[in-house]
Scaffold this motif. Structure first.
Motif, PDB file in Angstrom:
ATOM      1  N   THR A   1       0.817  -1.212   0.000  1.00 16.90           N
ATOM      2  CA  THR A   1       0.000   0.000   0.000  1.00 16.90           C
ATOM      3  C   THR A   1       0.853   1.266   0.000  1.00 16.90           C
ATOM      4  O   THR A   1       0.345   2.343  -0.296  1.00 16.90           O
ATOM      5  N   MET A   2       2.135   1.139   0.310  1.00  8.00           N
ATOM      6  CA  MET A   2       3.026   2.304   0.361  1.00  8.00           C
ATOM      7  C   MET A   2       3.724   2.576  -0.967  1.00  8.00           C
ATOM      8  O   MET A   2       4.014   3.720  -1.274  1.00  8.00           O
ATOM      9  N   GLN A   3       4.001   1.521  -1.730  1.00 10.91           N
ATOM     10  CA  GLN A   3       4.710   1.665  -3.000  1.00 10.91           C
ATOM     11  C   GLN A   3       3.924   0.943  -4.085  1.00 10.91           C
ATOM     12  O   GLN A   3       3.856  -0.289  -4.095  1.00 10.91           O
TER      13      GLN A   3
ATOM     14  N   TRP B   1       5.125  -9.986   1.600  1.00 12.39           N
ATOM     15  CA  TRP B   1       4.716 -11.344   1.949  1.00 12.39           C
ATOM     16  C   TRP B   1       4.276 -11.375   3.397  1.00 12.39           C
ATOM     17  O   TRP B   1       4.711 -10.568   4.211  1.00 12.39           O
ATOM     18  N   THR B   2       3.398 -12.285   3.697  1.00 18.18           N
ATOM     19  CA  THR B   2       3.023 -12.567   5.079  1.00 18.18           C
ATOM     20  C   THR B   2       3.056 -14.074   5.282  1.00 18.18           C
ATOM     21  O   THR B   2       2.732 -14.837   4.367  1.00 18.18           O
TER      22      THR B   2
ATOM     23  N   SER C   1       6.727  -9.120   5.778  1.00 22.36           N
ATOM     24  CA  SER C   1       7.979  -8.561   5.267  1.00 22.36           C
ATOM     25  C   SER C   1       8.131  -7.109   5.701  1.00 22.36           C
ATOM     26  O   SER C   1       7.149  -6.380   5.841  1.00 22.36           O
ATOM     27  N   ARG C   2       9.350  -6.726   5.925  1.00 24.46           N
ATOM     28  CA  ARG C   2       9.649  -5.350   6.338  1.00 24.46           C
ATOM     29  C   ARG C   2       9.841  -4.438   5.140  1.00 24.46           C
ATOM     30  O   ARG C   2       9.720  -3.223   5.263  1.00 24.46           O
ATOM     31  N   PHE C   3      10.190  -5.025   4.010  1.00 27.38           N
ATOM     32  CA  PHE C   3      10.500  -4.252   2.817  1.00 27.38           C
ATOM     33  C   PHE C   3       9.619  -4.688   1.654  1.00 27.38           C
ATOM     34  O   PHE C   3       9.242  -5.853   1.555  1.00 27.38           O
ATOM     35  N   ALA C   4       9.342  -3.759   0.766  1.00 29.63           N
ATOM     36  CA  ALA C   4       8.576  -4.060  -0.441  1.00 29.63           C
ATOM     37  C   ALA C   4       9.490  -4.726  -1.470  1.00 29.63           C
ATOM     38  O   ALA C   4      10.696  -4.471  -1.497  1.00 29.63           O
TER      39      ALA C   4
ATOM     40  N   ALA D   1       5.972 -10.004  -7.387  1.00 35.44           N
ATOM     41  CA  ALA D   1       5.270 -10.953  -6.519  1.00 35.44           C
ATOM     42  C   ALA D   1       6.120 -12.209  -6.321  1.00 35.44           C
ATOM     43  O   ALA D   1       6.159 -12.776  -5.223  1.00 35.44           O
ATOM     44  N   TYR D   2       6.808 -12.627  -7.379  1.00 35.42           N
ATOM     45  CA  TYR D   2       7.662 -13.810  -7.284  1.00 35.42           C
ATOM     46  C   TYR D   2       8.800 -13.578  -6.279  1.00 35.42           C
ATOM     47  O   TYR D   2       9.099 -14.439  -5.449  1.00 35.42           O
ATOM     48  N   GLY D   3       9.432 -12.413  -6.344  1.00 40.40           N
ATOM     49  CA  GLY D   3      10.503 -12.084  -5.415  1.00 40.40           C
ATOM     50  C   GLY D   3      10.013 -12.070  -3.977  1.00 40.40           C
ATOM     51  O   GLY D   3      10.703 -12.539  -3.066  1.00 40.40           O
ATOM     52  N   ALA D   4       8.817 -11.544  -3.763  1.00 41.04           N
ATOM     53  CA  ALA D   4       8.244 -11.522  -2.420  1.00 41.04           C
ATOM     54  C   ALA D   4       7.987 -12.940  -1.926  1.00 41.04           C
ATOM     55  O   ALA D   4       8.271 -13.268  -0.766  1.00 41.04           O
ATOM     56  N   ARG D   5       7.468 -13.808  -2.785  1.00 39.53           N
ATOM     57  CA  ARG D   5       7.180 -15.182  -2.380  1.00 39.53           C
ATOM     58  C   ARG D   5       8.463 -15.929  -2.012  1.00 39.53           C
ATOM     59  O   ARG D   5       8.529 -16.603  -0.980  1.00 39.53           O
TER      60      ARG D   5
END
Length: 63
Positions: free
Chosen positions: A17-19, A25-26, A38-41, A45-49
């Motif tokens: 929601t910020m960027q 990820w949660t 996650s602390r960082f964006a 989506a693949y990188g977050a997973r």
């Protein structure tokens, strides 16, 4: 016959929601309770997973 059980934990990727265009990820328990976020964006989506899966392993959670 083997019975498959639902996983006790899962990784969910959500839009940041910020960027705009980034993802977080949660790690959630089966009942939907959030364990960690996650602390960082992340740019994708693949990188977050992938980062979420790595973090889950670090804290001893099997996904």
């Amino acid at each position: 016959m083997l019975r498959r059980s639902s996983p006790a934990f899962r990784i969910v990727v959500i839009p940041c929601t910020m960027q705009a265009g980034c993802f977080l990820w949660t790690i959630s328990s089966a009942d939907g309770r959030e364990i960690e976020r996650s602390r960082f964006a992340h740019a994708s989506a693949y990188g977050a997973r992938i980062t979420g899966e790595i973090r889950a392993r670090e804290i001893g959670i099997r996904i």
